[in-house]
Design a protein around this motif. Structure first.
Motif: not given
Length: 170
Positions: A46-49, A63-65, A67-75, A89-95
């Motif tokens: 996990v990495t978070t925002v 838009e950053s690499p 590396e197989g991580r999961v972005l958890v977004v606290d909105g 979503a396309a950027a996440a897949a591409r990166n």
């Protein structure tokens, strides 16, 4: 999804093994998330925002690499603005992001479903955010009453989402 990069797992099996864990190292997110994205099963560190109706840091993250991580977004559970849309979503897949878990809304459902990334969110909302450059990155976040920290491991499948302080094996 290749078995080498993301071995099969079952959140139910993980829960069976860890159901008596009272240490807080194993957590289960409430069943309030809808599945979007082209990968219904995903896992990774996990990495978070943390942001509120401003996806500036979400955009920077995907838009950053990945590396197989999961972005958890606290909105903050906001249902008023979409924090992720088709372009992000396309950027996440591409990166190389494994997945995104958004405690908030997403939009562009057809584009999300076509993206090669797992996405979980509360709901769809067509209204985008305003980018103000606000928020925090890589901080502990409270997602629907459950703490998620950078470096935790998150596993999502059709049965739900679990979070662990360490990588889990089946």
């Amino acid at each position: 999804m290749s078995a080498a990069s993301n071995p099969p797992f079952s959140t139910c099996d993980f829960c069976d093994v860890h159901k008596a864990d009272t240490s807080g190292a194993f957590r289960v997110l409430p069943p309030v998330f809808q599945s979007y994205g082209g990968k219904p099963v995903f896992a990774g560190p996990v990495t978070t925002v943390k942001c509120h109706e401003d996806n500036s840091l979400v955009k920077a993250a995907v838009e950053s690499p990945g590396e197989g991580r999961v972005l958890v977004v606290d909105g903050g559970g906001s249902l008023r603005r979409a924090l992720v849309g088709g372009n992000l979503a396309a950027a996440a897949a591409r990166n190389g992001w494994a997945g995104l878990v958004v405690d908030g809304c997403v939009r562009d459902v057809a584009e999300l479903n076509a993206a090669g990334v797992g996405i979980r969110a509360l709901a769809l909302m067509p209204l985008p955010t305003e980018r103000r450059g606000e928020g925090q990155r890589d901080v502990a976040v409270l997602i629907q009453g459950v703490w998620v920290r950078p470096g935790d491991w998150l596993y999502a499948d059709a049965d739900g989402i679990v979070v662990s302080a360490q990588a889990l094996t089946t």
